[in-house]
Design a protein around this motif. Structure first.
Motif, PDB file in Angstrom:
ATOM      1  N   UNK A 258       0.860  -1.195   0.000  1.00 36.36           N
ATOM      2  CA  UNK A 258       0.000   0.000   0.000  1.00 36.36           C
ATOM      3  C   UNK A 258       0.892   1.239   0.000  1.00 36.36           C
ATOM      4  N   UNK A 259       0.870   2.039  -1.091  1.00 40.82           N
ATOM      5  CA  UNK A 259       1.628   3.293  -1.079  1.00 40.82           C
ATOM      6  C   UNK A 259       0.859   4.374  -0.293  1.00 40.82           C
ATOM      7  N   UNK A 260       1.520   4.926   0.700  1.00 41.34           N
ATOM      8  CA  UNK A 260       0.889   5.921   1.585  1.00 41.34           C
ATOM      9  C   UNK A 260       1.735   7.195   1.654  1.00 41.34           C
ATOM     10  N   UNK A 261       1.111   8.207   2.187  1.00 42.85           N
ATOM     11  CA  UNK A 261       1.797   9.492   2.406  1.00 42.85           C
ATOM     12  C   UNK A 261       1.609   9.869   3.879  1.00 42.85           C
ATOM     13  N   UNK A 262       2.744  10.047   4.551  1.00 40.36           N
ATOM     14  CA  UNK A 262       2.703  10.469   5.960  1.00 40.36           C
ATOM     15  C   UNK A 262       2.669  12.010   6.016  1.00 40.36           C
ATOM     16  N   UNK A 263       1.643  12.554   6.625  1.00 36.35           N
ATOM     17  CA  UNK A 263       1.474  14.009   6.677  1.00 36.35           C
ATOM     18  C   UNK A 263       1.072  14.432   8.094  1.00 36.35           C
ATOM     19  N   UNK A 264       1.726  15.435   8.590  1.00 35.12           N
ATOM     20  CA  UNK A 264       1.372  15.985   9.908  1.00 35.12           C
ATOM     21  C   UNK A 264       2.033  17.346  10.101  1.00 35.12           C
ATOM     22  N   UNK A 265       1.600  18.029  11.140  1.00 36.89           N
ATOM     23  CA  UNK A 265       2.118  19.358  11.510  1.00 36.89           C
ATOM     24  C   UNK A 265       2.482  19.325  12.986  1.00 36.89           C
ATOM     25  N   UNK A 266       3.706  19.760  13.296  1.00 31.31           N
ATOM     26  CA  UNK A 266       4.178  19.855  14.677  1.00 31.31           C
ATOM     27  C   UNK A 266       4.149  21.324  15.102  1.00 31.31           C
ATOM     28  N   UNK A 267       3.589  21.577  16.285  1.00 31.51           N
ATOM     29  CA  UNK A 267       3.484  22.939  16.819  1.00 31.51           C
ATOM     30  C   UNK A 267       4.394  23.084  18.031  1.00 31.51           C
ATOM     31  N   UNK A 268       5.025  24.219  18.121  1.00 29.80           N
ATOM     32  CA  UNK A 268       5.875  24.516  19.282  1.00 29.80           C
ATOM     33  C   UNK A 268       5.594  25.946  19.746  1.00 29.80           C
ATOM     34  N   UNK A 269       5.586  26.104  21.068  1.00 29.54           N
ATOM     35  CA  UNK A 269       5.354  27.427  21.661  1.00 29.54           C
ATOM     36  C   UNK A 269       6.348  27.647  22.788  1.00 29.54           C
ATOM     37  N   UNK A 270       7.042  28.785  22.729  1.00 33.23           N
ATOM     38  CA  UNK A 270       8.014  29.118  23.757  1.00 33.23           C
ATOM     39  C   UNK A 270       7.586  30.357  24.521  1.00 33.23           C
ATOM     40  N   UNK A 271       7.626  30.293  25.868  1.00 36.64           N
ATOM     41  CA  UNK A 271       7.310  31.442  26.718  1.00 36.64           C
ATOM     42  C   UNK A 271       8.615  32.131  27.092  1.00 36.64           C
ATOM     43  N   UNK A 278       5.747  35.513  23.706  1.00 39.14           N
ATOM     44  CA  UNK A 278       5.691  34.121  23.273  1.00 39.14           C
ATOM     45  C   UNK A 278       6.156  34.003  21.830  1.00 39.14           C
ATOM     46  N   UNK A 279       6.709  32.848  21.525  1.00 38.55           N
ATOM     47  CA  UNK A 279       7.068  32.522  20.145  1.00 38.55           C
ATOM     48  C   UNK A 279       6.323  31.259  19.742  1.00 38.55           C
ATOM     49  N   UNK A 280       5.766  31.273  18.547  1.00 41.53           N
ATOM     50  CA  UNK A 280       5.026  30.123  18.029  1.00 41.53           C
ATOM     51  C   UNK A 280       5.602  29.726  16.670  1.00 41.53           C
ATOM     52  N   UNK A 281       5.768  28.409  16.477  1.00 40.57           N
ATOM     53  CA  UNK A 281       6.270  27.890  15.207  1.00 40.57           C
ATOM     54  C   UNK A 281       5.464  26.659  14.812  1.00 40.57           C
ATOM     55  N   UNK A 282       5.370  26.466  13.530  1.00 41.68           N
ATOM     56  CA  UNK A 282       4.695  25.292  12.961  1.00 41.68           C
ATOM     57  C   UNK A 282       5.604  24.682  11.900  1.00 41.68           C
ATOM     58  N   UNK A 283       5.754  23.362  11.966  1.00 35.42           N
ATOM     59  CA  UNK A 283       6.530  22.637  10.962  1.00 35.42           C
ATOM     60  C   UNK A 283       5.629  21.616  10.282  1.00 35.42           C
ATOM     61  N   UNK A 284       5.465  21.787   8.977  1.00 31.20           N
ATOM     62  CA  UNK A 284       4.665  20.841   8.193  1.00 31.20           C
ATOM     63  C   UNK A 284       5.598  19.789   7.587  1.00 31.20           C
ATOM     64  N   UNK A 285       5.282  18.539   7.818  1.00 28.94           N
ATOM     65  CA  UNK A 285       6.162  17.434   7.413  1.00 28.94           C
ATOM     66  C   UNK A 285       5.367  16.476   6.533  1.00 28.94           C
ATOM     67  N   UNK A 286       6.016  16.042   5.480  1.00 27.39           N
ATOM     68  CA  UNK A 286       5.390  15.090   4.555  1.00 27.39           C
ATOM     69  C   UNK A 286       6.436  14.074   4.111  1.00 27.39           C
ATOM     70  N   UNK A 287       6.074  12.771   4.209  1.00 32.88           N
ATOM     71  CA  UNK A 287       7.001  11.696   3.847  1.00 32.88           C
ATOM     72  C   UNK A 287       6.259  10.596   3.066  1.00 32.88           C
ATOM     73  N   UNK A 288       6.753  10.230   1.908  1.00 32.63           N
ATOM     74  CA  UNK A 288       6.153   9.082   1.199  1.00 32.63           C
ATOM     75  C   UNK A 288       6.649   7.769   1.797  1.00 32.63           C
ATOM     76  N   UNK A 289       5.768   6.787   1.866  1.00 29.81           N
ATOM     77  CA  UNK A 289       6.126   5.510   2.453  1.00 29.81           C
ATOM     78  C   UNK A 289       5.355   4.394   1.738  1.00 29.81           C
ATOM     79  N   UNK A 290       6.031   3.271   1.551  1.00 27.65           N
ATOM     80  CA  UNK A 290       5.413   2.085   0.940  1.00 27.65           C
ATOM     81  C   UNK A 290       5.343   0.994   1.997  1.00 27.65           C
ATOM     82  N   UNK A 291       4.134   0.582   2.291  1.00 29.14           N
ATOM     83  CA  UNK A 291       3.928  -0.416   3.335  1.00 29.14           C
ATOM     84  C   UNK A 291       3.721  -1.784   2.679  1.00 29.14           C
ATOM     85  N   UNK A 292       4.518  -2.744   3.135  1.00 24.53           N
ATOM     86  CA  UNK A 292       4.422  -4.131   2.662  1.00 24.53           C
ATOM     87  C   UNK A 292       3.979  -4.993   3.833  1.00 24.53           C
ATOM     88  N   UNK A 293       2.924  -5.705   3.623  1.00 23.23           N
ATOM     89  CA  UNK A 293       2.382  -6.533   4.706  1.00 23.23           C
ATOM     90  C   UNK A 293       3.315  -7.667   5.084  1.00 23.23           C
TER      91      UNK A 293
END
Length: 309
Positions: A258-271, A278-293
């Motif tokens: 099954x060819x899949x795409x890993x997608x997510x966003x990491x949030x960070x906040x510093x006081x 405050x400082x706020x940052x967002x990192x958007x990450x995307x990775x292709x992955x092939x899953x073999x059973x």
């Protein structure tokens, strides 16, 4: 031998009796006032107690005829000199010379009010200056903390179960369904040397043809300054209908890929300065992955296999 006394001698030798003497005139003694502010000592006069004669005054005791005459001449001379220095003056109802009254500008209440207003104005200026300086200081800290973003690195994805089967959705439509269970590992580094960060994420999805077949979420945690941390997130998807996208999946007796795409966003906040800066940052990450059973080993991700935005 008897001498005939003249009328003048008899008059001069006759004793002066207070009871037989005529009524003496009343004298008024005036002295310069000490309250005058214009330098003219004769402009303000003060009255002393009234006596029948200068000899009855406590400050001028009488010891004889010579004392009375000298005292009378001295008091009468003072009265004449004080009353005749600058001509005739206006007199009030009691007969005393009128004097000019100096009016002070303003009152003590007005002066106290002005002083209180000045103090409040100075305190307001000091408060405004402190606020401006503190704001500039916070702005400098905020600008200095902006470059420090949390560094995210996807390490591996371990798939525990993957199944493709025929089934129906909640409405009874027949379709292929996919089940995936796995865990994602990634490292988080906080490069800031002045403050820690609070790290969290949006839902982490494994996407197949724009359908999220498995998802998970990173729990919020605090990471100190200049520190590394390895985190793990469980990804789960149970009997997710694929509809028309499932027709492209080739299912064999040995397994499925099954060819899949890993997608997510990491949030960070510093006081930086409590909750003020405050400082706020967002990192958007995307990775292709092939899953073999058929493969149960963790899928490693290289540095350049994922995109970080």
């Amino acid at each position: 031998m008897m001498h005939t006394k003249s009328e003048s001698d008899i008059t001069s030798l006759a004793p002066s009796s207070p009871s037989r003497s005529p009524k003496r005139p009343v004298y008024y003694v005036q002295s310069p006032s000490r309250d005058s502010h214009d330098g003219d000592k004769s402009s303000s006069m003060q009255a002393t107690p009234m006596y029948n004669s200068p000899m009855e005054s406590p400050s001028h005791p009488s010891f004889g005829r010579h004392s009375r005459n000298s005292s009378a001449s001295r008091f009468s001379g003072i009265f004449r000199s004080s009353s005749g220095r600058k001509g005739s003056r206006k007199r009030n109802d009691k007969g005393w010379p009128e004097c000019n009254v100096i009016m002070e500008e303003g009152s003590y209440d007005d002066m106290d009010y002005d002083k209180g207003f000045i103090r409040r104005f100075q305190a307001l200026i000091a408060l405004c200056g402190f606020i401006v300086l503190f704001s500039v200081f916070c702005l400098i800290l905020w600008g200095a903390s902006r470059p420090y973003k949390a560094e995210i690195t996807v390490r591996s994805l371990t798939v525990h179960d993957v199944y493709v089967m025929e089934g129906t959705d909640n409405t009874g439509v027949p379709t292929k369904m996919l089940t995936i269970n796995g865990s994602l590992k990634m490292s988080v580094y906080n490069p800031a040397s002045l403050f820690g960060i609070h790290v969290s994420s949006a839902p982490i999805n494994l996407v197949y043809s724009q359908i999220a077949v498995a998802s998970g979420q990173l729990k919020k945690y605090y990471q100190p300054r200049k520190s590394h941390r390895l985190v793990s997130v469980n990804l789960e998807g149970d009997k997710v209908p694929l509809y028309g996208a499932g027709s492209n999946l080739a299912v064999s007796s040995t397994g499925v890929q099954v060819p899949l795409q890993l997608e997510f966003v990491v949030k960070s906040r510093g006081n930086v300065v409590g909750k003020l800066v405050r400082t706020r940052h967002r990192r958007r990450i995307s990775c292709p992955v092939l899953i073999d059973s058929t493969n149960t080993k963790p899928i490693k991700f290289k540095q350049n296999s994922c995109t970080y935005e």
